[in-house]
Design an enzyme around this catalytic site. Structure first.
Site, PDB file in Angstrom:
ATOM      1  CG  ASP A  52     -11.338  20.921 -25.827  1.00 23.84           C
ATOM      2  OD1 ASP A  52     -10.337  21.328 -25.710  1.00 23.84           O
ATOM      3  OD2 ASP A  52     -12.023  20.339 -24.842  1.00 23.84           O
TER       4      ASP A  52
ATOM      5  CG  ASP B  77      -3.414  13.736 -22.621  1.00 25.90           C
ATOM      6  OD1 ASP B  77      -3.454  12.567 -22.528  1.00 25.90           O
ATOM      7  OD2 ASP B  77      -4.166  14.570 -22.170  1.00 25.90           O
TER       8      ASP B  77
ATOM      9  CG  ASP C 192      -4.688  12.753 -17.836  1.00 26.59           C
ATOM     10  OD1 ASP C 192      -4.432  13.722 -18.379  1.00 26.59           O
ATOM     11  OD2 ASP C 192      -5.777  12.327 -17.884  1.00 26.59           O
TER      12      ASP C 192
HETATM   13  P1  ATP Z   1      -8.120  16.864 -17.716  1.00 23.17           P
HETATM   14  O1  ATP Z   1      -7.191  15.601 -18.082  1.00 23.17           O
HETATM   15  O2  ATP Z   1      -7.467  17.511 -16.591  1.00 23.17           O
HETATM   16  O3  ATP Z   1      -9.479  16.483 -17.484  1.00 23.17           O
HETATM   17  P2  ATP Z   1      -7.508  17.673 -20.328  1.00 23.17           P
HETATM   18  O4  ATP Z   1      -7.404  18.623 -20.950  1.00 23.17           O
HETATM   19  O5  ATP Z   1      -6.142  16.950 -20.416  1.00 23.17           O
HETATM   20  O6  ATP Z   1      -8.066  17.599 -19.008  1.00 23.17           O
HETATM   21  P3  ATP Z   1      -8.238  15.282 -21.811  1.00 23.17           P
HETATM   22  O7  ATP Z   1      -9.766  14.945 -21.927  1.00 23.17           O
HETATM   23  O8  ATP Z   1      -7.547  14.573 -20.894  1.00 23.17           O
HETATM   24  O9  ATP Z   1      -8.674  16.794 -21.099  1.00 23.17           O
HETATM   25  O10 ATP Z   1      -7.905  15.786 -23.205  1.00 23.17           O
HETATM   26  C1  ATP Z   1      -6.618  15.990 -23.784  1.00 23.17           C
HETATM   27  C2  ATP Z   1      -6.555  17.174 -24.602  1.00 23.17           C
HETATM   28  O11 ATP Z   1      -7.262  16.599 -25.681  1.00 23.17           O
HETATM   29  C3  ATP Z   1      -7.396  18.262 -24.214  1.00 23.17           C
HETATM   30  O12 ATP Z   1      -6.704  19.324 -23.540  1.00 23.17           O
HETATM   31  C4  ATP Z   1      -7.550  18.732 -25.582  1.00 23.17           C
HETATM   32  O13 ATP Z   1      -6.594  19.380 -26.161  1.00 23.17           O
HETATM   33  C5  ATP Z   1      -8.162  17.745 -26.417  1.00 23.17           C
HETATM   34  N1  ATP Z   1      -9.383  17.118 -26.319  1.00 23.17           N
HETATM   35  C6  ATP Z   1     -10.137  16.326 -25.681  1.00 23.17           C
HETATM   36  N2  ATP Z   1     -11.304  16.175 -25.779  1.00 23.17           N
HETATM   37  C7  ATP Z   1     -11.553  17.125 -26.750  1.00 23.17           C
HETATM   38  C8  ATP Z   1     -12.911  17.301 -27.538  1.00 23.17           C
HETATM   39  N3  ATP Z   1     -13.957  16.840 -27.232  1.00 23.17           N
HETATM   40  N4  ATP Z   1     -12.734  18.101 -28.717  1.00 23.17           N
HETATM   41  C9  ATP Z   1     -11.459  18.829 -29.027  1.00 23.17           C
HETATM   42  N5  ATP Z   1     -10.417  18.375 -28.329  1.00 23.17           N
HETATM   43  C10 ATP Z   1     -10.334  17.717 -27.352  1.00 23.17           C
HETATM   44 MG    MG Z   2      -5.848  14.906 -19.679  1.00 24.09          MG
END
Ligand code: ATP
Ligand code: MG
Length: 462
Positions: free
Chosen positions: A144, A62, A60
């Protein structure tokens, strides 16, 4: 908004990186352009940028912006503000949702742990609410992992790196932002699960400093709401690398925090006859995901919790409990105990328990029962589950083969297989029924007793 102490980012111009608009979803681009045209800063961030840089297809997209959620809502009609803990805007395009987050200030204002201000709330170092807005630099540093804090700027298509994420990406390293690793896990213990998830998903190593405290801090997961952990468990086990994630979670003692009863069974078995059931089940799920087949939470949780159910069932049988009762009770006990750690929504809990309750019924092959069982809405899942049990050496493979054959057989062969086609001997005339008599053999008695066990009754008499 930026403070003078902010770090200088590394900026990589469009000519020097491979993130191309042709690989970004049209809807995400629309959101970025519209924010930009309304005078706001707008960046793609997180997994979308990370995965594009690695040449993977992002799950996805963001977006991060300096517009407040209310300002975002003014730009998009198809927008809803969500979240209390972390307020965000969701912009809807049919089934696709683009998540738009306002830049956050650093997570815990110094000396304010325990404050109950409306915007930020923390307790024992854990962030409960995080709604203070800040600059892009602050936003980057409260994410994170370094590889999750890369920004793609729609204003000039450059990449912006405040945390050393590009270097870590090149080296295949997952590293938490900041020096105080333990504090970062305490702020949000789910980051421990995310470390495992991204290590598996990306094939990265967890930086030794971030890996070292995992076992010692695993117990912090007890503080995380069980509903949030349900979502995390699905992300860990439904994405095609579940077996790998399971092994890593066990290595760090994280699995035991999520599934204590299963973990206890596996620990015990490792010293005796190790069961391969959970590993087989997860491997099977991974293969389905990779083949583009559907996977569903009830089956996954049925697999993850089967070991304690099976052992408890056996214990009850050994103690003289009737089989349907024993299964109903074992399922009920294990499922309700599990809710404390990982909350399985009711709509998944019911079918999960049905998969279990059908297992002993699959062993009863005589007469009309098999045909009736095939009409059960959970038959197919229960049969797949039986195949796994057979593969894991837990039931005689002959039973699984029988069901495979039975489903393919025509009516005449089915009748032969179940003995249902045999000519019946003429029945002896029944004596007149005495009060309270009737057919108390077979499943009936067990079902009747199961009803007494409240919630579990549905399992036994479906
Ligand atoms: P994917 O969507 O492929 O699982 P993602 O890195 O995009 O991985 P998401 O859960 O969609 O993960 O979160 C988007 C972004 O928000 C992350 O890349 C990170 O920068 C931030 N983020 C998400 N969860 C946390 C957290 N628990 N603590 C700090 N930052 C976070
Ligand atoms: Mg994501």
């Amino acid at each position: 908004m930026s403070s003078p102490a902010e770090p200088e980012p590394l900026i990589v111009p469009r000519s020097d990186h491979n993130v191309s608009r042709s690989n970004i979803s049209q809807n995400a681009l629309k959101v970025l352009y519209r924010l930009r045209d309304a005078g706001h800063a707008a960046y793609l961030v997180g997994g979308g940028v990370r995965d594009l840089l690695l040449g993977h297809e992002p799950k996805d997209f963001d977006v991060a912006t300096d517009a407040t959620p209310e300002e975002v809502r003014q730009v998009f009609r198809n927008c809803r503000l969500i979240g209390r803990r972390f307020r965000l805007a969701h912009v809807f395009f049919g089934p696709e949702i683009i998540e738009v987050a306002t830049f956050r200030a650093s997570a815990i204002p110094a000396g304010q742990d325990g404050t109950d201000a409306d915007a930020v709330r923390t307790e024992n170092g854990m962030i409960l609410r995080d709604n203070v807005y800040g600059s892009i630099a602050e936003d980057a540093l409260r994410r994170d992992f370094t590889v999750n804090a890369l920004y793609y700027n729609i204003a000039d298509f450059s990449l912006v790196d405040y945390a050393g994420g590009l270097a870590d990406l090149r080296e295949g390293r997952l590293r938490l932002i900041g020096d105080d690793v333990e504090a970062r896990y305490r702020e949000d213990p789910v980051r421990m699960l995310r470390a495992v998830r991204f290590a598996c998903k990306l094939g990265f190593m967890i930086d030794p400093a971030c890996e070292a405290p995992l076992s010692a801090l695993a117990a912090l997961l007890a503080e995380v709401p069980a509903a949030r952990l349900f979502e995390e468990v699905l992300k860990l086990f439904h994405a095609g690398y579940g077996l790998h994630a399971f092994e890593k979670l066990r290595r760090y003692g994280l699995f035991g925090q999520l599934f204590p009863a299963t973990d206890a069974c596996l620990e015990r078995q490792e010293q005796e006859f190790p069961s391969v059931f959970v590993s087989r089940g997860l491997d099977n799920t991974d293969r389905r995901v990779l083949d583009g087949k559907s996977v569903v939470p009830p089956f996954l949780f049925a697999v993850l919790l089967w070991e304690p159910v099976r052992l408890r069932y056996q214990e009850l049988l050994d103690g003289g409990t009737a089989w349907a009762d024993a299964m109903a009770l074992a399922s009920h006990e294990v499922a309700s105990e599990q809710q404390r750690q990982v909350a399985i929504p009711k709509r998944f809990g019911m079918p999960m328990r049905e998969i279990w309750s059908l297992q002993p019924r699959l062993e009863r092959r005589q007469g009309r029962r098999p045909i009736a069982l095939m009409g059960h809405p959970r038959f197919r899942a229960a049969y797949d589950f039986l195949l796994l049990r057979a593969e894991a050496g837990e039931v005689d493979p002959e039973l699984a083969e029988w069901w495979t054959k039975f489903q393919d057989a025509n009516a005449a062969d089915r009748a032969k297989m179940t003995g249902a086609g045999k000519k019946r001997r003429p029945r002896r005339r029944r004596k007149p029924k005495s009060a309270g008599g009737g057919d108390s053999g077979g499943d009936g008695g067990a079902e009747g007793a199961a009803v007494m066990h409240g919630r579990a009754a549905g399992d036994a008499d479906d």
